[in-house]
Enzyme design. Structure first.
Site: not given
Ligand code: UDP
Length: 326
Positions: A118, A142
């Site tokens: 990501t 995350y």
């Protein structure tokens, strides 16, 4: 018989669209999912194993039964806000689970490992658009959980002859144009589906998470990329590794940044529905701007996105109306 590819999280959003693309490319996607966030209805293009990446036994059984030539690893917890509230759960799923999977893929001599990473691994932008050499200092657990696995994979490429590709998604959006599958989270936290619920009158008002950022209109800039363009990149990454390349990390975005306010305007145009939007506080862990430099994926994988924001929103709108039965 076509080759099996193990797809963890294959019943989720990007995973299921990639299963569709794998099928169209002549592979058999074997979905491995614990259905904590995935949907059984999304498993349409191959067999399914119900299991958890935190369980090496569940994984071992899947490898023994299906003997995959490649692994595409999507299974993860993905919500930035949740990760700030519960970092342990993120590290258990996204780090421990991924290491279990990588160990077994290595043991079973898998020839290609593709990891869903990501742009959240970059953190605060030092320059825009961001290329793959941009510093990676995640702003939330995350992003950190994804960066840890990128680093594990880099070590294995360097010292262990285990080829892999990390694909750094910018903002996945849109849906299968035939609306067989699409974005479906519960609870929903993502900007586009929340705005579409507003367009349908199912929510009253969109809360903009901060309008005091140093961006052109004060709201966060994101690079929205069609989920089928992401799916196509996975097929290219898989083939690149199967052809004997060592791999690396690649950005997957369009290179175009859209502010939250611009996104809301385009959504109102595409849907033809007006709804209210008002600024609220910033969301912890949000980066002000994330926009991809996509040139490396083009040069090395021959990948370039073919769909624009209006295509993304048209497909998302069609799917969302079906999902909400509207
Ligand atoms: N956002 C917002 N209101 C919402 C949901 C999201 O303003 O109800 C913002 C969010 O803070 C971010 C952008 O929209 O700046 C995209 O958020 P999303 O959750 O869709 O993706 P993320 O960037 O977190 O991966």
């Amino acid at each position: 018989m076509s080759d099996n590819v193990l797809v963890t999280g294959g019943a989720g959003y990007v995973g299921s669209h990639t299963c569709l693309a794998l099928h169209d490319a002549g592979f058999t996607p074997v979905v491995f999912d614990n259905f904590s966030n995935g949907h059984r209805e999304f498993v349409q293009w191959g067999p399914c194993v119900e299991g958890d990446i935190r369980s090496p036994q569940d994984l071992e059984q899947a490898f023994e039964t299906y003997k995959p030539i490649g692994v595409l690893h999507f299974a993860a917890l993905i919500e930035v806000g949740e990760s700030v509230k519960n970092p342990i759960a993120f590290h258990e799923n996204n780090v421990v689970g991924a290491i279990n999977l990588i160990s077994l893929a290595k043991k079973h001599a898998v020839r290609a490992f593709v990891f869903s990473s990501t742009c959240a691994t970059y953190g605060e932008p030092q320059y825009l658009p961001m290329d793959e050499a941009h510093t990676q200092i995640p702003l939330n657990p995350y992003g950190r959980s994804k960066l840890i696995i990128e680093q594990v994979l880099a070590d294995l490429r360097e010292y262990s002859d285990f080829p892999s590709i990390a694909l750094r998604y910018f903002n996945a959006a849109g849906a299968d144009p035939e609306s067989r599958i699409g974005e479906w989270h519960d609870p929903e936290t993502h900007a586009i589906p929340i705005a579409l619920d507003n367009a349908l009158g199912l929510r009253s008002g969109f809360r903009i998470n901060g309008d005091d950022y140093d961006t052109r209109d004060g709201t966060c800039v994101r690079d929205y990329i069609h989920v089928l363009d992401l799916a196509d990149a996975h097929i290219r990454a898989l083939k690149h590794l199967l052809a004997g390349n060592q791999g690396g990390a690649y950005n997957l975005g369009t290179g175009d940044g859209t502010t939250v306010k611009e996104l809301l305007e385009t959504i109102q145009d595409v849907t033809g529905k007006a709804f209210d939007a008002a600024p609220g506080p910033r969301r912890p862990g949000d980066s002000p701007s994330l926009v991809a430099d996509k040139s490396k994926a083009f040069q090395e994988l021959g990948w370039t996105p073919s769909r624009h924001l209006s295509d993304i929103l048209r497909d998302a709108w069609a799917w969302h109306r079906k999902l909400r039965d509207a």
